[in-house]
Motif scaffolding. Structure first.
Motif, PDB file in Angstrom:
ATOM      1  N   VAL A 101       0.825  -1.217   0.000  1.00 14.51           N
ATOM      2  CA  VAL A 101       0.000   0.000   0.000  1.00 14.51           C
ATOM      3  C   VAL A 101       0.855   1.261   0.000  1.00 14.51           C
ATOM      4  CG1 VAL A 101      -1.938  -1.149   1.133  1.00 14.51           C
ATOM      5  CG2 VAL A 101      -0.325   0.156   2.508  1.00 14.51           C
ATOM      6  N   ARG A 102       2.129   1.125   0.319  1.00 15.43           N
ATOM      7  CA  ARG A 102       3.089   2.239   0.240  1.00 15.43           C
ATOM      8  C   ARG A 102       2.684   3.432   1.071  1.00 15.43           C
ATOM      9  NH1 ARG A 102       6.108   2.670  -5.123  1.00 15.43           N
ATOM     10  NH2 ARG A 102       6.666   0.508  -5.436  1.00 15.43           N
ATOM     11  N   ASP A 103       2.168   3.163   2.255  1.00 12.13           N
ATOM     12  CA  ASP A 103       1.758   4.248   3.133  1.00 12.13           C
ATOM     13  C   ASP A 103       1.686   3.662   4.539  1.00 12.13           C
ATOM     14  OD1 ASP A 103       0.129   6.994   3.418  1.00 12.13           O
ATOM     15  OD2 ASP A 103      -0.894   5.442   4.579  1.00 12.13           O
ATOM     16  N   ALA A 104       2.415   4.272   5.468  1.00 16.06           N
ATOM     17  CA  ALA A 104       2.542   3.678   6.802  1.00 16.06           C
ATOM     18  C   ALA A 104       1.199   3.593   7.527  1.00 16.06           C
ATOM     19  CB  ALA A 104       3.558   4.466   7.634  1.00 16.06           C
ATOM     20  N   ALA A 105       0.408   4.668   7.443  1.00 19.19           N
ATOM     21  CA  ALA A 105      -0.859   4.680   8.180  1.00 19.19           C
ATOM     22  C   ALA A 105      -1.818   3.629   7.620  1.00 19.19           C
ATOM     23  CB  ALA A 105      -1.496   6.073   8.109  1.00 19.19           C
ATOM     24  N   GLN A 106      -1.888   3.551   6.302  1.00 20.48           N
ATOM     25  CA  GLN A 106      -2.769   2.547   5.693  1.00 20.48           C
ATOM     26  C   GLN A 106      -2.256   1.141   5.941  1.00 20.48           C
ATOM     27  OE1 GLN A 106      -4.879   2.848   2.072  1.00 20.48           O
ATOM     28  NE2 GLN A 106      -4.050   4.870   1.626  1.00 20.48           N
ATOM     29  N   ALA A 107      -0.940   0.992   5.962  1.00 20.68           N
ATOM     30  CA  ALA A 107      -0.363  -0.325   6.218  1.00 20.68           C
ATOM     31  C   ALA A 107      -0.753  -0.809   7.611  1.00 20.68           C
ATOM     32  CB  ALA A 107       1.156  -0.272   6.086  1.00 20.68           C
ATOM     33  N   GLU A 108      -0.801   0.128   8.552  1.00 25.10           N
ATOM     34  CA  GLU A 108      -1.192  -0.223   9.912  1.00 25.10           C
ATOM     35  C   GLU A 108      -2.638  -0.725   9.929  1.00 25.10           C
ATOM     36  OE1 GLU A 108       0.411   3.047  12.306  1.00 25.10           O
ATOM     37  OE2 GLU A 108      -0.684   2.124  13.993  1.00 25.10           O
ATOM     38  N   GLU A 109      -3.491  -0.018   9.212  1.00 27.91           N
ATOM     39  CA  GLU A 109      -4.896  -0.436   9.145  1.00 27.91           C
ATOM     40  C   GLU A 109      -5.033  -1.811   8.496  1.00 27.91           C
ATOM     41  OE1 GLU A 109      -6.540   4.080   8.354  1.00 27.91           O
ATOM     42  OE2 GLU A 109      -7.318   2.459   7.102  1.00 27.91           O
ATOM     43  N   VAL A 110      -4.344  -1.992   7.396  1.00 25.74           N
ATOM     44  CA  VAL A 110      -4.427  -3.275   6.691  1.00 25.74           C
ATOM     45  C   VAL A 110      -3.904  -4.395   7.584  1.00 25.74           C
ATOM     46  CG1 VAL A 110      -3.455  -4.616   4.788  1.00 25.74           C
ATOM     47  CG2 VAL A 110      -4.342  -2.319   4.363  1.00 25.74           C
ATOM     48  N   ALA A 111      -2.790  -4.144   8.253  1.00 28.07           N
ATOM     49  CA  ALA A 111      -2.211  -5.168   9.128  1.00 28.07           C
ATOM     50  C   ALA A 111      -3.189  -5.526  10.241  1.00 28.07           C
ATOM     51  CB  ALA A 111      -0.879  -4.680   9.707  1.00 28.07           C
ATOM     52  N   GLN A 112      -3.820  -4.502  10.808  1.00 30.31           N
ATOM     53  CA  GLN A 112      -4.776  -4.758  11.886  1.00 30.31           C
ATOM     54  C   GLN A 112      -5.975  -5.565  11.383  1.00 30.31           C
ATOM     55  OE1 GLN A 112      -5.815  -1.314  14.187  1.00 30.31           O
ATOM     56  NE2 GLN A 112      -7.474  -2.359  15.281  1.00 30.31           N
ATOM     57  N   GLU A 113      -6.525  -5.159  10.256  1.00 28.45           N
ATOM     58  CA  GLU A 113      -7.661  -5.897   9.680  1.00 28.45           C
ATOM     59  C   GLU A 113      -7.271  -7.344   9.398  1.00 28.45           C
ATOM     60  OE1 GLU A 113      -9.349  -2.113   7.052  1.00 28.45           O
ATOM     61  OE2 GLU A 113      -8.763  -3.961   6.048  1.00 28.45           O
TER      62      GLU A 113
END
Lengths: 216, 220
Positions: free
Chosen positions: A63-75
């Motif tokens: 996703v090339r974005d730290a904040a979105q990566a965090e969300e994706v990882a959590q989901e």
């Protein structure tokens, strides 16, 4: 099948029954996932500690974005917990299962969020900055990372580009074909024969061993 | 057993998640009918996931707390459920039909017919809030199958309700029983409908949707 037996262990060392794991030998991802499937939150926390950097790193790469990566990882990790009972060790390792869920989520995010112009921009940008370049530039130490990198180098350029664009870039094979200006059937074939070559280089086997030792 | 080589060539793209949802569902159907392919696909998926080793990165420490808090309040799906297309189709009995009752057997036969029809189109979508909806529609049969999977549990008093939408007029396909994380339903008389959608409704379902759909698929 068990060609490995006898290679490991000192003389006089007796194999312990598998049902009683030694204290010194913490459970691997497969066992932790099985325990998680029975509602064991502590096992899941231990699984998190083993796999979170892989999960987060993969999400961020795609996703090339730290904040979105965090969300994706959590989901993805919560989905792992929720659907842990569906993990089937005959079809692969727990690590692979978790990362497949993560990759799918990350790819979904990239494809659904980035409609139209934004997506075009990303496709254009990636032609200069291929994910593979990021990979090789990273300074890493882990054995598995080195092995992956070595095996990627053993592919043809087209195989490697097709695979890394799809996996790290989240592109569909149609987009990959477009980006690499290569016919669709060729890209399909290169993805498959490239992965087969990687499989053999990495020594990947599925369901062929009965060792509970998880590949990390 | 003569599998078309053409579709099997997609095994690599499938393992890399490089197919669209439609192609993905079609390939999954191929694999379900080809045990040898299933082994190769499992190996290639395992191989692809090894590539993630190269992306290793420590997440922010707050992620751990966030995940574990979520986990503590997330209900797990029961063992034995599967997200495979065909196995889901077998689970349809669990899905209460709001439409006039037909015998379970004839419904199952119609579901199988849709899944096997040559003109069947398969469309999948991720739902807002989690879970997936896959819709298979055969225009010649005028039937469709909706497969729901990995649905998060809803608050008490809320249910998932499916809608067949023809222009501006939605007709209820059915309400999923509370607590069911996956299931499938036969949709008959597709006619000129252009969309299938899912909303969250009060228990028992609504006559018309009372909330924004959490997912829709276009049938055209």
């Amino acid at each position: 099948m068990n060609a490995r037996a006898g290679q490991e262990g000192d003389p006089g060392w007796r194999e312990q029954p598998r049902a009683v794991p030694a204290d010194a030998d913490p459970p691997g991802p497969d066992e932790l996932l099985r325990q998680s499937a029975r509602g064991d939150e502590r096992a899941f926390a231990a699984l998190y500690d083993l796999l979170a950097p892989r999960v987060y790193g993969l999400a961020k790469r795609v996703v090339r974005d730290a904040a979105q990566a965090e969300e994706v990882a959590q989901e993805a990790l919560v989905e792992v917990w929720r659907t842990a009972s569906r993990f089937d060790p005959a079809r692969g390792s727990a690590t692979s299962w978790v990362l497949t869920i993560t990759h799918r989520r990350a790819v979904d995010r990239v494809r659904s969020a980035q409609a139209g112009a934004e997506r075009e921009r990303r496709v254009a940008a990636a032609s200069v900055d291929t994910p593979y370049d990021d990979v090789v530039e990273e300074v890493t130490a882990s054995l598995e990372q080195q092995q992956v990198r070595r095996c990627l180098k053993g592919l043809t350029e087209l195989q490697r580009e097709a695979i890394t664009l799809a996996y790290y870039g989240g592109y569909t094979y149609r987009e990959v074909a477009e980006k690499l200006d290569t016919a669709l059937p060729t890209i399909k074939t290169r993805m498959r024969d490239g992965l087969i070559r990687l499989r053999d280089c990495l020594g990947v086997e599925v369901g062929a061993t009965d060792t509970p030792a998880a590949r990390g | 057993m003569s599998q078309p080589a053409e579709i099997h060539a997609l095994a690599g793209a499938y393992a890399l998640n490089a197919l669209t949802d439609i192609e993905r569902a079609g390939f999954a159907r191929h694999v379900a009918e080809c045990p040898a392919c299933a082994i190769e696909v499992a190996e290639l998926i395992e191989t692809a996931s090894r590539l993630s080793a190269a992306a290793w990165e420590n997440p922010p420490s707050r992620l751990r707390d966030a995940v574990l808090i979520d986990v503590a309040r997330t209900r797990q799906v029961a063992a034995g459920t599967s997200d495979e297309l065909r196995q889901q189709a077998q689970e349809f009995q669990e899905f209460q039909e709001a439409r006039p009752a037909q015998s379970a057997q004839s419904e199952q036969a119609r579901i199988n017919a849709v899944l096997g029809a040559v003109d069947t189109r398969i469309v999948a979508t991720s739902l807002g809030g989690g879970g997936r909806m896959i819709v298979a529609v055969s225009r010649t049969l005028d039937d469709g199958v909706v497969l729901m999977s990995d649905l998060p549990a809803l608050a008490t008093g809320k249910v998932y309700q499916l809608w067949l939408i023809n222009g501006a007029s939605p007709a209820s396909i059915g309400v999923m029983p509370p607590g069911l994380g996956s299931g499938s339903a036969l949709v008959t008389a597709i006619g000129g409908a252009n969309t299938i959608g899912v909303t969250v409704e009060p228990a028992g379902g609504s006559v018309r949707p009372t909330s924004t759909p959490i997912g829709t698929v276009n049938l055209i």
